[in-house]
Every structure is written in C-alpha cells, then in structure tokens.
Scaffold this motif. Structure first.
Motif, PDB file in Angstrom:
ATOM      1  N   ILE A 243       0.868  -1.194   0.000  1.00 43.79           N
ATOM      2  CA  ILE A 243       0.000   0.000   0.000  1.00 43.79           C
ATOM      3  C   ILE A 243       0.898   1.235   0.000  1.00 43.79           C
ATOM      4  CG2 ILE A 243      -1.840   1.222   1.220  1.00 43.79           C
ATOM      5  CD1 ILE A 243      -2.639  -1.464   2.485  1.00 43.79           C
TER       6      ILE A 243
ATOM      7  N   GLY B 268     -10.448   2.006   2.015  1.00 40.82           N
ATOM      8  CA  GLY B 268     -10.906   1.292   3.211  1.00 40.82           C
ATOM      9  C   GLY B 268     -11.349  -0.125   2.870  1.00 40.82           C
TER      10      GLY B 268
ATOM     11  N   PRO C  87      -2.139   1.613  -4.824  1.00 37.44           N
ATOM     12  CA  PRO C  87      -1.526   2.943  -4.738  1.00 37.44           C
ATOM     13  C   PRO C  87      -2.496   3.966  -4.135  1.00 37.44           C
ATOM     14  CG  PRO C  87      -2.308   2.570  -6.970  1.00 37.44           C
ATOM     15  CD  PRO C  87      -2.647   1.320  -6.184  1.00 37.44           C
ATOM     16  N   ALA C  88      -1.981   5.123  -3.773  1.00 38.37           N
ATOM     17  CA  ALA C  88      -2.832   6.184  -3.219  1.00 38.37           C
ATOM     18  C   ALA C  88      -3.821   6.663  -4.276  1.00 38.37           C
ATOM     19  CB  ALA C  88      -1.967   7.348  -2.757  1.00 38.37           C
TER      20      ALA C  88
ATOM     21  N   THR D  34       3.077   2.292   3.477  1.00 38.27           N
ATOM     22  CA  THR D  34       3.662   3.611   3.738  1.00 38.27           C
ATOM     23  C   THR D  34       2.532   4.620   3.728  1.00 38.27           C
ATOM     24  OG1 THR D  34       5.758   3.016   2.692  1.00 38.27           O
ATOM     25  CG2 THR D  34       5.310   5.361   2.963  1.00 38.27           C
ATOM     26  N   GLY D  35       2.413   5.370   4.801  1.00 34.33           N
ATOM     27  CA  GLY D  35       1.324   6.344   4.888  1.00 34.33           C
ATOM     28  C   GLY D  35       1.240   6.927   6.286  1.00 34.33           C
TER      29      GLY D  35
ATOM     30  N   VAL E 189      -3.518   5.355   9.931  1.00 36.88           N
ATOM     31  CA  VAL E 189      -3.882   4.143   9.185  1.00 36.88           C
ATOM     32  C   VAL E 189      -2.935   2.997   9.562  1.00 36.88           C
ATOM     33  CG1 VAL E 189      -4.125   3.101   6.894  1.00 36.88           C
ATOM     34  CG2 VAL E 189      -4.960   5.418   7.282  1.00 36.88           C
TER      35      VAL E 189
HETATM   36  P1  ADP Z   1      -1.853  10.237   3.651  1.00 38.65           P
HETATM   37  O1  ADP Z   1      -2.168  11.069   4.831  1.00 38.65           O
HETATM   38  O2  ADP Z   1      -0.439  10.260   3.213  1.00 38.65           O
HETATM   39  O3  ADP Z   1      -2.835  10.349   2.512  1.00 38.65           O
HETATM   40  P2  ADP Z   1      -2.956   7.632   4.249  1.00 38.65           P
HETATM   41  O4  ADP Z   1      -2.477   6.745   5.355  1.00 38.65           O
HETATM   42  O5  ADP Z   1      -4.352   8.127   4.302  1.00 38.65           O
HETATM   43  O6  ADP Z   1      -1.886   8.783   4.219  1.00 38.65           O
HETATM   44  O7  ADP Z   1      -2.733   6.928   2.848  1.00 38.65           O
HETATM   45  C1  ADP Z   1      -1.643   6.104   2.537  1.00 38.65           C
HETATM   46  C2  ADP Z   1      -2.135   4.923   1.730  1.00 38.65           C
HETATM   47  O8  ADP Z   1      -3.003   4.132   2.531  1.00 38.65           O
HETATM   48  C3  ADP Z   1      -2.952   5.290   0.497  1.00 38.65           C
HETATM   49  O9  ADP Z   1      -2.695   4.352  -0.523  1.00 38.65           O
HETATM   50  C4  ADP Z   1      -4.370   5.180   1.009  1.00 38.65           C
HETATM   51  O10 ADP Z   1      -5.288   4.997  -0.027  1.00 38.65           O
HETATM   52  C5  ADP Z   1      -4.253   3.961   1.884  1.00 38.65           C
HETATM   53  N1  ADP Z   1      -5.299   3.813   2.903  1.00 38.65           N
HETATM   54  C6  ADP Z   1      -6.083   4.766   3.468  1.00 38.65           C
HETATM   55  N2  ADP Z   1      -6.939   4.225   4.359  1.00 38.65           N
HETATM   56  C7  ADP Z   1      -6.697   2.891   4.381  1.00 38.65           C
HETATM   57  C8  ADP Z   1      -7.231   1.765   5.092  1.00 38.65           C
HETATM   58  N3  ADP Z   1      -8.206   1.904   6.005  1.00 38.65           N
HETATM   59  N4  ADP Z   1      -6.713   0.545   4.850  1.00 38.65           N
HETATM   60  C9  ADP Z   1      -5.734   0.375   3.960  1.00 38.65           C
HETATM   61  N5  ADP Z   1      -5.181   1.385   3.253  1.00 38.65           N
HETATM   62  C10 ADP Z   1      -5.657   2.621   3.450  1.00 38.65           C
END
Ligand code: ADP
Length: 484
Positions: free
Chosen positions: A151, A212, A179-180, A230-231, A235
């Motif tokens: 992710i 999600g 990906p994001a 990575t994020g 999350v």
């Molecule tokens: P940012 O603040 O950098 O946008 P996020 O943690 O929201 O950080 O996003 C990082 C990645 O995690 C992205 O690919 C996003 O789509 C994904 N993501 C967001 N929410 C969830 C979730 N509940 N489960 C898995 N991946 C998620």
C-alpha cells in the motif's frame, strides 16, 4: 516513447487490464490547476479478492524460478522505466504536482531500486549451523512469505512502488499493489512497463479505488501473508490492530517529525543549503523531511538571514514549467493543516519572515499553492513543533545546550529521521548515537538510496525498506534439523 495519455487507466489483475465490476471510476486531479488528469476504476472487495487469488495462483511458479531469473525481470523493468523516464516524469508531475526536475530524479531513483533488487535477488542465502548431537545437521533457509500486499502513498508515487515491489518480487513473493487514490496513474504506468517485461500473469497485480474496502479485503484474506504500508500513523495503527487476527507480517513507514539541528560549530552556508534542499523538496511533503530547524543562538541571525534570502528566491509554479522549484500542496486538506499550524504558531508569538499564506491569485487561482515560509521565534508550546507539517514551512527554534536540545527533539512519539550539522567528531558520534531515530544524517540530508535501510522507530513505524534489510521483510526463516 509512450506519452502519458497512452497509459492504461485500469486495474491489472491476473495479467488482464480490467475495469471495476460496477464500472465506477475515481477521478485523478492535477493539484496545480484542478484539471482532470484521468481516472482509474473504483475497485473494492471483489476485485481485491480476484487480485489476491491471482497472486496466490502465481506464487508457486514464481518462487520456484531461480533468483537470477526473477532478477532478470527486475533489471528489465529498470530498463523500461529508464527508457520512458520523460513520459513517466511528466505523468507524475501532472497528478502529483512536483517540479518536473524532481519527478525525473524520482523516476531515476525508482529504476535504481528495481535494478538493485534485480541484482540482490541472487544474494539471498541461508546458513549451516553446528549440530548439538553428532548425527544432527542444522540448516537455516530463507523462503518468500507468499502473497504480499503493498500500500503506497501519494508523495513519491514511483519510488514507493518500486522500493516495495522490487524487494518483494526479488524475494520470490507475488504482490497486490494498492496505490494512493491521488496518484494511481504513475502506479498504473509502472505496472504497464512491468507487463512489458513479460512477467508471468498474476505475479504482480494492481487494484485501485476504495482504500478502506480494499484494505479490509487484504486484511481479511488469509492468503495475504504480509502487508507493507507507507502512509499516515493513523492508518498504520489501524493495520497493526486489524492484522492481529491473522498475525500477518507488517512493515510500516509512517509519519515523522524530523529535526535539523545546527550546532554552534556548524558550517552555516552548508547547513542552509541542505536545509532548503530537504525542507522544500516535494513542497515539504516528505516523511523524512525536516519538520523544524533548531539553530544554536550564536548562529541564529546569520542562519535566518541566509535562509530567508534563499527561500524568498524559490520559484513557485506549475511543475511542468522550466525553473519551477515549488509546486502545489497535494490537496485542500493538506493546505488546511499547514494553515492551521502556521496560524497557531503566529497566535503564540512566532514571526513570519517570509510567506505565511496560501497563494490563490493569478495563475495560482485553480491550485493548492502555499508560499514558501520561514517562521522565527518558534517555541515548543506551538503545535508546529509537535506535528508533521507536510508543507513548505520552515519553523526555526533557537537553542543553547547540546544535551538539552537532543533531549527536546527526542521528546516526540515519532522517530524516523534526524539531521545535524557539526564539525566536531566527538559531537558527530555522541549526538548521532543519542538521537532516537531510525536514520540520522550528519552534515547532509540525503537518505533514501537502494542499499541502505530506510525506516523509523517508535510511532514512525517498524521494518525497513531498502538494501538486504528490505528483502528480509519478505522472507521467512526456516530452521531445518536433519538427523542422520
Ligand atoms: P496520507 O495522509 O499520506 O494520505 P494515508 O495513510 O491516508 O496517508 O494513505 C496512505 C495509503 O493508505 C494510500 O494508498 C491510502 O489509499 C491507503 N489507505 C487509506 N486508508 C486505508 C485503510 N483503512 N486501509 C488500507 N489502506 C488505506
């Protein structure tokens, strides 16, 4: 050379380019002007299940190849990425906003990761240990964990993909990439180039859409044995809790609060150059980016003057225009956070030396631009010293004592990266050892290279990416006791 418009704007599942079952899409917007760049399928639970199944089916054959065979695909991927560097970089700039010069550097780095892991695949080895009985032989072997879910975030849409995926594929894992939502097109383009290497169907899969729902489907599926994420810390914590049910392996690269400390014996010019280079890279949207700059009181005036002089000259603009150094912030939520932190600091007594506001006039009207900013008189009661800014704002705090400042910067739940400048060899070692961060750079700020372990401690995450350490994340140890 392909142009970015030729990129498949679809998911890649089991070797097929597919739309979502519902036919719905997610629009990708250029943060510099609000224009639509493209769209990708709004996939969810079912599409994720199909991708995991495809990866699971492909695993025995892929992990059964020789390491050199797997490595050859990755080296070919690196070649394809390099051959298409201009079009990939343009696409990256259109969906992410960063200056084209930075996008080109990122694409080059993305290729480097793939090439490096293409070589490293051959060096995964085991060990023979002495037995405890005369007729016992002990071997330790390394085997791929299985299907890995990857992710990735929007700030480095190319390197975050190859840094994870090349390590996973080299180790013998098959993968599902999510990906994001802000930057899925660079990921789709990279997958298309991977497809062109002749990679067997199902070894790598791409799903886009509802984060999600996709995340939950990955967590629920026992065939997914590893999640590399990575994020945000928020999350990341959710993934830790939710992955407990199946005890999935996790690697997490989360938020940071990186200090830059400029000690009294530092070379001010070098420190200013490094501070500007790191702090304003990618419009300040870098997890290992400097959050706050701590300057010894004796150097403060000189440092501030030189910093402000440099920051005032930074050219803000559209990433695709030559000479642009600062692009837009990724979205409105990003701008709001930056604005809130600056306002809080100013209310508590910080002074704006340059910038300090959103740019929304003239060419900036349709985008999410924030003026490169320097704040002085910043103190520890301000939120900006505690929270990740993720924007082009350099808050400067003055300090006097070495021990005191190391203690202060360690007093954060984060622990990703720290930087400091000194000419004193004793200080270089003692401070580097005393800083509670996963990565420390002395007299410089560059960190992410293929061979080194990138990652944090405390709430900045667990596990490492890069180098042989990054490959370990996708390998299980197996102990063989052979009795003759
Ligand atoms: P940012 O603040 O950098 O946008 P996020 O943690 O929201 O950080 O996003 C990082 C990645 O995690 C992205 O690919 C996003 O789509 C994904 N993501 C967001 N929410 C969830 C979730 N509940 N489960 C898995 N991946 C998620």
């Amino acid at each position: 050379m392909q142009t970015w418009t030729a990129i498949h704007q679809r998911m890649w599942i089991g070797g097929q380019w597919v739309d979502s079952e519902s036919g719905e899409t997610v629009t990708v917007v250029n943060p510099a002007n609000g224009e639509v760049v493209g769209d990708v399928p709004k996939g969810g639970r079912n599409e994720t299940a199909q991708a995991v199944d495809a990866a699971h089916r492909a695993f025995p054959a892929w992990s059964g190849l020789t390491a050199a065979e797997r490595g050859a695909y990755l080296k070919k991927w690196a070649e394809e990425i390099r051959r298409n560097r201009e079009s990939l970089a343009r696409l990256l700039t259109m969906e992410q906003g960063k200056p084209l010069s930075e996008a080109l550097e990122e694409v080059d780095a993305a290729a480097d990761f793939s090439e490096w892991y293409g070589e490293e695949a051959k060096r995964v080895a085991g060990e023979a240990l002495p037995g405890s009985k005369r007729d016992q032989r002990i071997l330790v072997i390394r085997q791929p964990v299985g299907v890995a879910a990857l992710i990735t975030p929007w700030n480095y849409p190319a390197t975050m993909v190859t840094r994870k995926m090349a390590a996973a594929l080299a180790a013998g894992c098959t993968v599902v990439l999510k990906p994001a939502s802000q930057t899925p097109l660079t990921a789709a383009a990279l997958m298309q180039l991977l497809d062109q290497t002749g990679l067997p169907s199902g070894v790598a899969n791409l799903v886009t859409g509802n984060a999600g729902e996709i995340g939950q489907a990955l967590l629920d599926d026992p065939k997914v044995r590893k999640i590399s994420f990575t994020g945000s810390t928020e999350v990341g914590k959710h993934l830790i809790e939710a992955s407990a049910r199946q005890v999935k392996r996790l690697s997490l690269e989360l938020g940071g609060n990186a200090p830059l400390i400029v000690f009294a014996d530092a070379d001010v010019d070098r420190a200013v150059t490094a501070a500007v280079g790191n702090k304003f890279e990618n419009c300040g949207q870098m997890c290992n980016g400097i959050n706050v700059i701590y300057v010894h009181e004796r150097l403060l005036d000189d440092f501030l003057q030189k910093l402000v002089d440099r920051v005032k000259r930074l050219k803000v603009g559209f990433g695709w225009e030559p000479g642009t150094e600062i692009g837009p912030v990724i979205d409105e939520a990003g701008i709001r956070k930056i604005d809130d932190l600056v306002r809080d600091a100013v209310e508590k007594g910080a002074k704006i030396l340059t910038g300090g506001e959103r740019l929304s006039e003239g060419p900036f009207a349709g985008g999410t631009f924030y003026a490169p900013t320097v704040l002085s008189g910043v103190t520890f009661d301000m939120r900006i010293t505690q929270e990740e800014i993720f924007g082009p704002v350099a808050p400067v705090v003055s300090f006097s004592g070495e021990e005191e400042i190391v203690k202060r910067v360690n007093d954060t739940p984060y622990g990703l990266a720290a930087y400091f400048f000194t000419k004193d060899i004793r200080r270089a070692f003692t401070v580097a050892e005393g800083l509670e961060f996963g990565m420390v750079a002395v007299n410089g700020t560059s960190l992410s290279v293929p061979q080194a372990p990138f990652g944090g401690i405390k709430e900045s995450g667990q596990g490492r990416e890069g180098g042989r350490y990054g490959m370990e994340e996708f390998l299980n140890l197996k102990y063989l006791s052979i009795n003759l």
